[in-house]
Design a protein around this motif. Structure first.
Motif, short mmCIF file in Angstrom:
data_model
loop_
_atom_site.label_atom_id
_atom_site.label_comp_id
_atom_site.label_asym_id
_atom_site.label_seq_id
_atom_site.Cartn_x
_atom_site.Cartn_y
_atom_site.Cartn_z
N GLN A 26 18.04 40.93 20.37
CA GLN A 26 17.39 41.02 21.73
C GLN A 26 17.49 42.56 22.22
OE1 GLN A 26 15.09 39.23 23.15
NE2 GLN A 26 15.41 37.53 21.29
N GLU A 27 19.00 43.21 21.91
CA GLU A 27 19.05 44.51 22.47
C GLU A 27 18.27 45.41 21.70
OE1 GLU A 27 23.30 44.84 22.02
OE2 GLU A 27 23.65 43.59 23.87
N THR A 28 18.38 45.29 20.56
CA THR A 28 17.26 45.98 19.44
C THR A 28 15.70 46.01 19.75
OG1 THR A 28 19.01 45.52 17.99
CG2 THR A 28 16.63 46.57 17.25
N ARG A 29 15.57 44.55 20.27
CA ARG A 29 13.90 44.30 20.61
C ARG A 29 13.64 45.25 21.91
NH1 ARG A 29 11.36 38.85 22.39
NH2 ARG A 29 9.21 39.29 21.95
N GLN A 30 14.60 45.07 22.80
CA GLN A 30 14.35 45.97 24.27
C GLN A 30 14.30 47.42 23.98
OE1 GLN A 30 13.33 44.49 27.19
NE2 GLN A 30 13.50 42.65 26.07
N LEU A 31 14.84 47.72 23.05
CA LEU A 31 15.07 49.14 22.84
C LEU A 31 13.71 49.80 22.06
CD1 LEU A 31 16.88 51.81 22.58
CD2 LEU A 31 17.42 51.25 20.05
N LEU A 32 13.47 48.95 21.07
CA LEU A 32 12.09 49.03 20.39
C LEU A 32 10.93 49.11 21.34
CD1 LEU A 32 12.65 47.22 17.15
CD2 LEU A 32 12.83 49.73 17.31
N MET A 33 10.90 48.06 22.39
CA MET A 33 9.87 48.10 23.29
C MET A 33 9.80 49.30 23.96
SD MET A 33 9.95 44.33 24.68
CE MET A 33 8.57 43.63 25.21
N GLY A 34 10.82 49.94 24.34
CA GLY A 34 11.02 51.38 25.02
C GLY A 34 10.12 52.38 24.31
N HIS A 35 9.85 52.18 22.86
CA HIS A 35 9.06 53.06 21.92
C HIS A 35 7.61 52.38 21.76
CE1 HIS A 35 12.32 55.80 21.58
NE2 HIS A 35 13.22 54.81 21.54
N ASN A 36 7.39 51.56 22.32
CA ASN A 36 6.12 50.70 22.14
C ASN A 36 5.91 50.13 21.02
OD1 ASN A 36 4.80 51.25 24.75
ND2 ASN A 36 4.23 53.09 24.28
#
Length: 141
Positions: A26-36
């Motif tokens: 989930q942390e990785t997913r949130q980080l990636l969402m920040g990069h679209n």
């Protein structure tokens, strides 16, 4: 980060596939969402050959549920094709053995990548394999 390429999306899929637990996922997913970059991961396990169909199905369902691809033959085909491509890279190590691991899927724009990280069990000796494949998917598909 500038314009994202297939290499960046592949890296994101690998990050999802190697996440150790749901929290890291989930942390990785949130980080990636920040990069679209949209991403999802799903676990699997079993004997390799009979599991191939299940692995592909799990990848397709996860990508559709999280909105990475549309629920139509174009979206399904892109994920299924990339998952199969990633699996083909590990056949020599895994045929006839039990495997367990995680599928990571990432999408940005027209780039879709599927990464599969798995452990191959054989007695007390475990092998590790990573497969990665890319597909292009139109934005309006």
């Amino acid at each position: 980060m500038g314009e994202l390429t297939s290499i960046d999306v592949g890296r994101a899929a690998i990050k999802m596939a190697i996440s150790e637990n749901r929290q890291e996922e989930q942390e990785t997913r949130q980080l990636l969402m920040g990069h679209n970059i949209q991403a999802v991961a799903v676990d699997f396990g079993g004997e390799f050959i009979p599991s191939i169909k299940k692995i592909i199905e799990r990848a397709v369902v996860a990508a559709q549920r999280q909105g990475l691809v549309p629920a139509n033959h174009v979206g399904e085909g892109a994920v299924a094709g990339a998952a199969r491509g990633a699996l083909e890279q590990m056949v020599a190590k895994a045929v006839g053995l039990n495997v367990g691991g995680k599928i990571g899927i990432a999408r940005h724009g027209e780039h879709l990548c599927v990464a599969i990280y798995l452990g191959v069990g054989m007695l007390n000796l475990n092998e590790v394999a990573v497969g990665l494949a890319h597909r292009s998917l139109p934005l309006d598909a």
